[in-house]
Design an enzyme around this catalytic site. Structure first.
Site, mmCIF file in Angstrom:
data_model
loop_
_atom_site.group_PDB
_atom_site.id
_atom_site.type_symbol
_atom_site.label_atom_id
_atom_site.label_comp_id
_atom_site.label_asym_id
_atom_site.label_seq_id
_atom_site.Cartn_x
_atom_site.Cartn_y
_atom_site.Cartn_z
ATOM 1 C CD GLU A 1 40.087 29.817 55.926
ATOM 2 O OE1 GLU A 1 39.880 31.041 55.992
ATOM 3 O OE2 GLU A 1 41.080 29.317 55.367
ATOM 4 C CB CYS B 1 44.109 35.367 53.143
ATOM 5 S SG CYS B 1 43.167 36.771 52.481
ATOM 6 C CG HIS C 1 40.178 32.510 52.760
ATOM 7 N ND1 HIS C 1 40.564 32.925 54.020
ATOM 8 C CD2 HIS C 1 40.100 33.624 52.000
ATOM 9 C CE1 HIS C 1 40.703 34.251 54.023
ATOM 10 N NE2 HIS C 1 40.434 34.690 52.811
#
Length: 212
Positions: free
Chosen positions: A194, A82, A192
């Site tokens: 995650e 990001c 992202h």
């Protein structure tokens, strides 16, 4: 010596990144750190973050991490996420602030006035939600991830590399933008991992095993 250092410069919830990496890391040690010495000694480095780029750059300087990030990006497996992607470029339209200059190019804002989808519907900024990521050639970090797989995005700005050969993937959202870059030991993504379920965990698994 730790295996993976997740750089903490006070921007964003880095615990979710740490937990996702730890989930796939096996016996590898993972630590969130703002200590330049720990970053320097780690075998791999993850450079995530959320927020406005001027604030991120200011915090990076204030915590003495600027040189540690540059050194890690030059020497060891390095994953930007990001804002951690955007900060690697020369300059951003967000606050007209200078970045780290690892890659030549700019960070630009999505042009709200002409953001429409293929169906003609108006697209909102920030770009938020799941979208397809299309690979630009093979890379070890794409192992086990089908071309066009979907990842989770939250951003109003995107990178515009000056050199096309660093583009590792693109995504379409009103316009075609670079969603991943790669060069030597560096791989950085706008999305992202995650927050991207199976595909994101696969990318992080690939990073743990990547030896550029």
């Amino acid at each position: 010596m730790i295996d993976v250092a997740v750089i903490d410069y006070g921007m964003g919830n880095l615990r979710s990144v740490e937990k996702a990496i730890a989930h796939v890391a096996g016996e590898a040690t993972v630590r969130v750190t703002d200590d330049p010495a720990v970053v320097a000694s780690a075998r791999r480095v993850v450079f995530p973050g959320q927020g406005a780029m001027p604030d991120c750059m200011a915090e990076l300087e204030a915590r003495g991490l600027h040189d540690a990030v540059l050194k890690a990006a030059a020497e060891k497996p390095f994953l930007g996420i990001c804002i951690g992607l955007q900060m690697l470029f020369e300059r951003s339209e967000e606050g007209h602030v200078a970045g780290l200059g690892v890659f030549p190019g700019q960070v630009r804002r999505f042009p709200d006035e002409r953001m429409v989808g293929a169906d003609g519907a108006r697209l909102k900024v920030p770009h938020m939600g799941w979208n397809e990521v299309w690979h630009h050639g093979a890379h070890p970090m794409w192992a086990g991830i089908p071309d066009g797989d979907r990842f989770y995005f939250v951003h109003s700005y995107y990178v515009d590399p000056a050199q096309g050969d660093v583009v590792a993937a693109h995504t379409d959202y009103g316009l075609r933008f670079t969603s991943a870059v790669a060069r030597d030991n560096i791989f950085a993504v706008q999305f992202h991992p995650e927050k991207s379920a199976r595909a994101g965990l696969q990318l992080l698994t690939n990073f743990i095993g990547w030896n550029p």
